[in-house]
Design a protein around this motif. Structure first.
Motif, PDB file in Angstrom:
ATOM      1  N   ARG A  48       0.802  -1.174   0.091  1.00  0.00           N
ATOM      2  CA  ARG A  48      -0.033   0.203  -0.143  1.00  0.00           C
ATOM      3  C   ARG A  48       0.938   1.326   0.026  1.00  0.00           C
ATOM      4  NH1 ARG A  48      -4.573   0.048  -2.417  1.00  0.00           N
ATOM      5  NH2 ARG A  48      -5.635  -1.990  -2.155  1.00  0.00           N
ATOM      6  N   PHE A  49       1.979   1.182   0.663  1.00  0.00           N
ATOM      7  CA  PHE A  49       2.817   2.504   0.601  1.00  0.00           C
ATOM      8  C   PHE A  49       3.672   2.619  -0.715  1.00  0.00           C
ATOM      9  CE2 PHE A  49       1.944   2.869   5.387  1.00  0.00           C
ATOM     10  CZ  PHE A  49       1.918   4.123   5.255  1.00  0.00           C
ATOM     11  N   TRP A  50       3.946   1.512  -1.307  1.00  0.00           N
ATOM     12  CA  TRP A  50       4.319   1.631  -2.694  1.00  0.00           C
ATOM     13  C   TRP A  50       3.450   2.125  -3.504  1.00  0.00           C
ATOM     14  CZ3 TRP A  50       8.780   1.209  -5.490  1.00  0.00           C
ATOM     15  CH2 TRP A  50       8.515   0.836  -6.888  1.00  0.00           C
ATOM     16  N   GLU A  51       2.250   1.651  -3.476  1.00  0.00           N
ATOM     17  CA  GLU A  51       0.989   2.272  -4.273  1.00  0.00           C
ATOM     18  C   GLU A  51       0.985   3.856  -4.150  1.00  0.00           C
ATOM     19  OE1 GLU A  51      -1.027   1.026  -6.699  1.00  0.00           O
ATOM     20  OE2 GLU A  51       0.385  -0.641  -6.776  1.00  0.00           O
ATOM     21  N   LEU A  52       1.130   4.291  -2.793  1.00  0.00           N
ATOM     22  CA  LEU A  52       1.007   5.635  -2.521  1.00  0.00           C
ATOM     23  C   LEU A  52       2.212   6.427  -2.905  1.00  0.00           C
ATOM     24  CD1 LEU A  52      -0.516   7.646  -0.603  1.00  0.00           C
ATOM     25  CD2 LEU A  52       0.901   7.177   1.069  1.00  0.00           C
ATOM     26  N   MET A  53       3.402   6.021  -2.985  1.00  0.00           N
ATOM     27  CA  MET A  53       4.401   6.670  -3.446  1.00  0.00           C
ATOM     28  C   MET A  53       4.414   6.658  -4.872  1.00  0.00           C
ATOM     29  SD  MET A  53       7.532   5.461  -1.171  1.00  0.00           S
ATOM     30  CE  MET A  53       8.225   4.145  -2.167  1.00  0.00           C
ATOM     31  N   VAL A  54       3.715   5.822  -5.713  1.00  0.00           N
ATOM     32  CA  VAL A  54       3.915   5.713  -7.288  1.00  0.00           C
ATOM     33  C   VAL A  54       2.549   6.628  -7.565  1.00  0.00           C
ATOM     34  CG1 VAL A  54       3.414   4.208  -9.246  1.00  0.00           C
ATOM     35  CG2 VAL A  54       4.867   3.634  -7.617  1.00  0.00           C
ATOM     36  N   PRO A 105       0.136   9.047  -5.812  1.00  0.00           N
ATOM     37  CA  PRO A 105      -0.317   9.895  -4.659  1.00  0.00           C
ATOM     38  C   PRO A 105      -1.848  10.069  -4.737  1.00  0.00           C
ATOM     39  CG  PRO A 105       1.702  10.999  -5.311  1.00  0.00           C
ATOM     40  CD  PRO A 105       1.271   9.775  -6.548  1.00  0.00           C
ATOM     41  N   SER A 106      -2.830   9.631  -3.780  1.00  0.00           N
ATOM     42  CA  SER A 106      -4.130   9.895  -3.947  1.00  0.00           C
ATOM     43  C   SER A 106      -4.882  10.026  -2.490  1.00  0.00           C
ATOM     44  CB  SER A 106      -4.900   9.243  -5.145  1.00  0.00           C
ATOM     45  OG  SER A 106      -4.945   8.113  -4.617  1.00  0.00           O
ATOM     46  N   ARG A 107      -5.832  10.398  -2.686  1.00  0.00           N
ATOM     47  CA  ARG A 107      -6.572  10.415  -1.401  1.00  0.00           C
ATOM     48  C   ARG A 107      -6.970   8.935  -1.047  1.00  0.00           C
ATOM     49  NH1 ARG A 107     -10.468  15.258   0.153  1.00  0.00           N
ATOM     50  NH2 ARG A 107      -8.879  17.006  -0.732  1.00  0.00           N
ATOM     51  N   LYS A 108      -7.268   8.029  -2.017  1.00  0.00           N
ATOM     52  CA  LYS A 108      -7.657   6.608  -2.017  1.00  0.00           C
ATOM     53  C   LYS A 108      -6.723   5.940  -1.329  1.00  0.00           C
ATOM     54  CE  LYS A 108      -7.635   3.773  -5.303  1.00  0.00           C
ATOM     55  NZ  LYS A 108      -7.828   3.043  -6.478  1.00  0.00           N
ATOM     56  N   ASN A 109      -5.236   6.168  -2.033  1.00  0.00           N
ATOM     57  CA  ASN A 109      -3.991   5.365  -1.586  1.00  0.00           C
ATOM     58  C   ASN A 109      -3.840   5.682  -0.133  1.00  0.00           C
ATOM     59  OD1 ASN A 109      -3.910   3.859  -3.630  1.00  0.00           O
ATOM     60  ND2 ASN A 109      -2.604   5.167  -4.958  1.00  0.00           N
ATOM     61  N   ILE A 110      -3.922   7.023   0.403  1.00  0.00           N
ATOM     62  CA  ILE A 110      -3.739   7.382   1.701  1.00  0.00           C
ATOM     63  C   ILE A 110      -4.576   6.721   2.757  1.00  0.00           C
ATOM     64  CG2 ILE A 110      -3.725   9.418   3.312  1.00  0.00           C
ATOM     65  CD1 ILE A 110      -2.897  11.315   1.118  1.00  0.00           C
ATOM     66  N   VAL A 167      -1.608   0.182   8.122  1.00  0.00           N
ATOM     67  CA  VAL A 167      -1.092   0.559   9.218  1.00  0.00           C
ATOM     68  C   VAL A 167      -1.869   0.096  10.489  1.00  0.00           C
ATOM     69  CG1 VAL A 167       0.285   2.245  10.518  1.00  0.00           C
ATOM     70  CG2 VAL A 167       0.598   1.870   8.212  1.00  0.00           C
ATOM     71  N   PHE A 168      -3.128   0.549  10.527  1.00  0.00           N
ATOM     72  CA  PHE A 168      -4.092   0.348  11.594  1.00  0.00           C
ATOM     73  C   PHE A 168      -3.909  -1.027  11.914  1.00  0.00           C
ATOM     74  CE2 PHE A 168      -8.485  -0.837  12.518  1.00  0.00           C
ATOM     75  CZ  PHE A 168      -8.565  -0.287  13.766  1.00  0.00           C
ATOM     76  N   PHE A 169      -4.288  -1.945  10.761  1.00  0.00           N
ATOM     77  CA  PHE A 169      -4.437  -3.307  11.135  1.00  0.00           C
ATOM     78  C   PHE A 169      -2.981  -3.871  11.543  1.00  0.00           C
ATOM     79  CE2 PHE A 169      -8.071  -3.319   8.123  1.00  0.00           C
ATOM     80  CZ  PHE A 169      -9.036  -3.549   9.042  1.00  0.00           C
TER      81      PHE A 169
END
Length: 91
Positions: free
Chosen positions: A31-37, A39-44, A51-53
């Motif tokens: 998920r953090f790889w997707e966020l770095m590639v 960046p969107s609200r959905k990926n955040i 991280v919560f889980f």
């Protein structure tokens, strides 16, 4: 002594929370790889939920996993993250 750690973890120690935390770590990195590639609200939201889980599953594994995630994110940002499926040679 030669038994796989995860089998010993679940069958001998009964540490189901630790096993769940170890199972969530790849999802956090993905998920953090997707966020770095991209960046969107959905990926955040997805990164935060993963991280919560991780923290919910097992605190100690979560702290170790977040430490590894921080080092990995710094290394990826210094390297320059290529888009998914592309390497530096094909860009």
């Amino acid at each position: 002594m030669l038994a796989p750690y995860r089998l010993v973890d679940i069958n001998v120690r009964g540490a189901l929370g630790e096993l769940a935390g170890l199972a969530v770590i790849p999802w956090v990195f993905w998920r953090f790889w997707e966020l770095m590639v991209v960046p969107s609200r959905k990926n955040i939201g997805w990164a935060g939920l993963s991280v919560f889980f991780l923290i919910l599953a097992h605190n100690a594994v979560g702290l170790m996993g977040l430490g590894m995630l921080g080092i990995w994110m710094i290394a990826m940002s210094l390297r320059g993250v290529p888009p998914c499926g592309k390497t530096q040679q094909s860009i």
